[in-house]
Design an enzyme around this catalytic site. Structure first.
Site, PDB file in Angstrom:
ATOM      1  CD  GLU A  32      -2.506   1.739   0.285  1.00  0.00           C
ATOM      2  OE1 GLU A  32      -2.376   2.921  -0.086  1.00  0.00           O
ATOM      3  OE2 GLU A  32      -3.261   0.928  -0.275  1.00  0.00           O
ATOM      4  CB  CYS A  42     -18.239   6.680   2.014  1.00  0.00           C
ATOM      5  SG  CYS A  42     -18.010   5.609   0.584  1.00  0.00           S
TER       6      CYS A  42
END
Length: 444
Positions: A32, A42
């Site tokens: 990552e 979100c």
């Protein structure tokens, strides 16, 4: 077995956790770029809007928790190239700039997507923001006290959610949208208009069929936004015009859509055997429309879990994804809106012969307090009455009704069946004829 997953946000960490549980003998490594995993972007508009204060609420798991579960994490590392023939990855340590090579037996691509930054003069000014990463939004939140006039470029989910939350804080917000309506993807025009009016009620100025042409800057800060139709003062600009899959480094080695989304099958496998993909970098199988690009968190997490199983088992043990419906919802001022399956315009673009019904009915019995109207539109087959899609708009108790409608679309129910489904009734929650029944029984 060496399982490597590139990307550790939504789909990637869902897959890693599932793979580690499914195959205890496998070594699972997640690579990552960021220094965090399992981040829920979100929540960013609502963090910006002070709906909650602790930014850690947006992280489902910490790196320490994932490592404790047996997953090897390489944070701050980026994969720059893949040799699918030799099954090796070229990786760079972003802190030390050191390059290394890692091999794999099975690979998952969960590289996500990057917000589109159009080549508008002035777009790299200090007070221009995107709402996708926590650090940038934290900066925006800290600076809000200095911003009064805020221009939002884009009338999709993020643009409207951010505009709504900023308006609640008393900011003067202008939304610039190039289309004739906002939220034109998941909703038909009549529902887009309702959402637009709901946001306008909060004091947001929405300018449709207008394009930003220049961010006028002074001393590295935008002071106004020029469009093809006017100019608007701006203490800050938020760009939310869509996403582009992070797949350029793959150099076209896999089958992709025109926008760079990796094409996958029902198992999550790409055009190369034992290479899987999921999330915002990949397509998804829509139950009614086939291969589509639907960058939604719900789809990413579900497909991530499917890939997590399939990447860790024998091929004959793999499970197929049941297919998405693009179900989505948004809060717009005092109102709610939701959509599932095909809109009328999508159904017609697919060549389907459809009819529609659109009705306004009550959310519960008229003698119970705070009764509200709900607008429901159904899209269904003109001959068989099979339900293809549904849209809703209203205040309290609207969006949760989409659960029943999504299930009906998923199951291929007809409007005739839907009209008589035995939904729960009590005066505070529904009428004896639930709103969904009422809508379905108007289908002719």
């Amino acid at each position: 077995m060496e399982i490597v997953i590139i990307g550790g946000i939504a789909a990637g960490m869902s897959a890693a956790a599932k793979a580690a549980r499914t195959n205890k003998e496998a070594k699972v490594t997640v690579i990552e770029k960021e220094q965090y995993v399992s981040f829920g972007a979100c929540g960013l508009p609502y963090y910006l809007g002070n709906q909650f204060e602790d930014e850690q609420e947006m992280f489902a798991r910490t790196p320490e928790q994932m490592r404790a579960s047996g997953i090897n994490l390489l944070l701050g590392h980026e994969v720059t190239a893949i040799d699918f023939t030799s099954k090796t990855l070229t990786i760079i340590d972003l802190e030390t700039n050191e390059h290394l090579v890692k091999s794999y037996d099975r690979l998952m691509l969960a590289t996500g997507a990057t917000p589109i930054v159009p080549p508008i003069p002035g777009i790299h000014s200090d007070n221009v923001y995107t709402v996708t990463k926590p650090e940038r939004v934290m900066t925006l939140k800290e600076e809000l006290v200095n911003y009064q006039h805020i221009v939002v470029i884009g009338g999709g989910f993020i643009g409207i959610e951010v505009a709504d939350q900023l308006a609640l804080q008393g900011k003067k917000v202008t939304v610039i949208e190039s289309d004739s309506v906002i939220m034109g993807g998941p909703f038909d025009p009549e529902f887009s208009e309702k959402i637009m009016e709901a946001v306008r009620e909060e004091g947001v100025l929405i300018q449709t069929q207008e394009r930003a042409q220049e961010f006028v800057a002074a001393q590295s800060n935008v002071i106004s936004v020029k469009t093809d139709k006017g100019e608007y003062p701006a203490d800050a600009v938020i760009v939310a015009v869509g996403f582009r899959p992070n797949t350029k480094f793959l150099d076209g080695q896999l089958e992709m859509l025109g926008n760079g989304a990796i094409v996958i099958d029902e198992f999550g496998e790409t055009s190369i055997k034992e290479v899987y993909a999921a999330g915002d970098c990949a397509t998804i199988n829509h139950r009614l429309a086939g291969t589509m690009y639907i960058p939604l968190a719900t789809v990413a997490n579900k497909m991530g879990r499917i890939v997590g199983t399939n990447i860790a088992v024998n091929r004959d043990e793999r499970m197929a994804y049941v297919g998405a419906l693009g179900s989505s919802a948004i809060k717009a001022g005092a109102y709610e809106a939701a959509s599932t399956g095909l809109t009328e315009k999508q159904a017609k673009s697919l060549g389907l012969s459809v009819k529609t019904t659109c009705i306004e009915t009550n959310n519960h019995s008229n003698y119970y307090t705070v009764q509200e109207k709900i607008t429901i539109k159904l899209v269904y087959d003109a001959q068989t009455y099979v339900l293809y899609g549904a849209q809703l708009f209203g205040k309290n108790e609207t969006v949760l009704r989409l659960t029943g409608l999504a299930t009906a679309v998923h199951a291929g129910l007809t409007t005739k069946e839907l009209g008589f489904i035995d939904y729960a009734y009590a005066p505070p929650f529904a009428s004896t004829w639930e709103a969904i029944n009422v809508a379905a029984n108007t289908a002719k």
